[in-house]
Design an enzyme around this catalytic site. Structure first.
Site, mmCIF file in Angstrom:
data_model
loop_
_atom_site.group_PDB
_atom_site.id
_atom_site.type_symbol
_atom_site.label_atom_id
_atom_site.label_comp_id
_atom_site.label_asym_id
_atom_site.label_seq_id
_atom_site.Cartn_x
_atom_site.Cartn_y
_atom_site.Cartn_z
ATOM 1 N N HIS A 29 0.855 -1.184 0.000
ATOM 2 C CA HIS A 29 0.000 0.000 0.000
ATOM 3 C C HIS A 29 0.894 1.238 0.000
ATOM 4 C CE1 HIS A 29 0.747 0.734 4.287
ATOM 5 N NE2 HIS A 29 0.656 -0.581 4.430
ATOM 6 N N ALA A 30 0.340 2.398 0.248
ATOM 7 C CA ALA A 30 1.039 3.675 0.045
ATOM 8 C C ALA A 30 2.395 3.797 0.740
ATOM 9 C CB ALA A 30 0.141 4.833 0.462
#
Length: 82
Positions: free
Chosen positions: A14-15
């Site tokens: 994810h980010a």
């Protein structure tokens, strides 16, 4: 060089981990790509990595080409598997 890795992070890429991967990839002068299925993206682009939607326990192929490709492969592989 080309190697396969299994994503060990329970949250996938994810980010935050994607940003860390991009930072690590950008520290090497060689070209680094990630391949998931039939999609191949530049590992130095966070938007490209996020677009792959890499989940936990997925197999990712890393391709490095150019100067310091072996060192890049080792560093990226260690990052993906921890």
């Amino acid at each position: 060089m080309e190697s396969s890795f299994i994503i060990k992070s329970l949250s996938g890429l994810h980010a935050r981990p994607a940003a860390m991967l991009v930072q690590k990839a950008n520290s090497f002068p060689c070209d680094i790509s990630l391949v998931k299925g039939d999609k191949k993206v530049n590992a130095k682009s966070i938007m490209s990595i996020l677009a792959l939607g890499i989940e936990a326990n997925e197999k990712i192929v890393v391709i490095t080409q150019g100067e310091k490709e072996a060192e890049a492969m080792q560093a990226i592989g260690e990052f993906l598997e921890t």
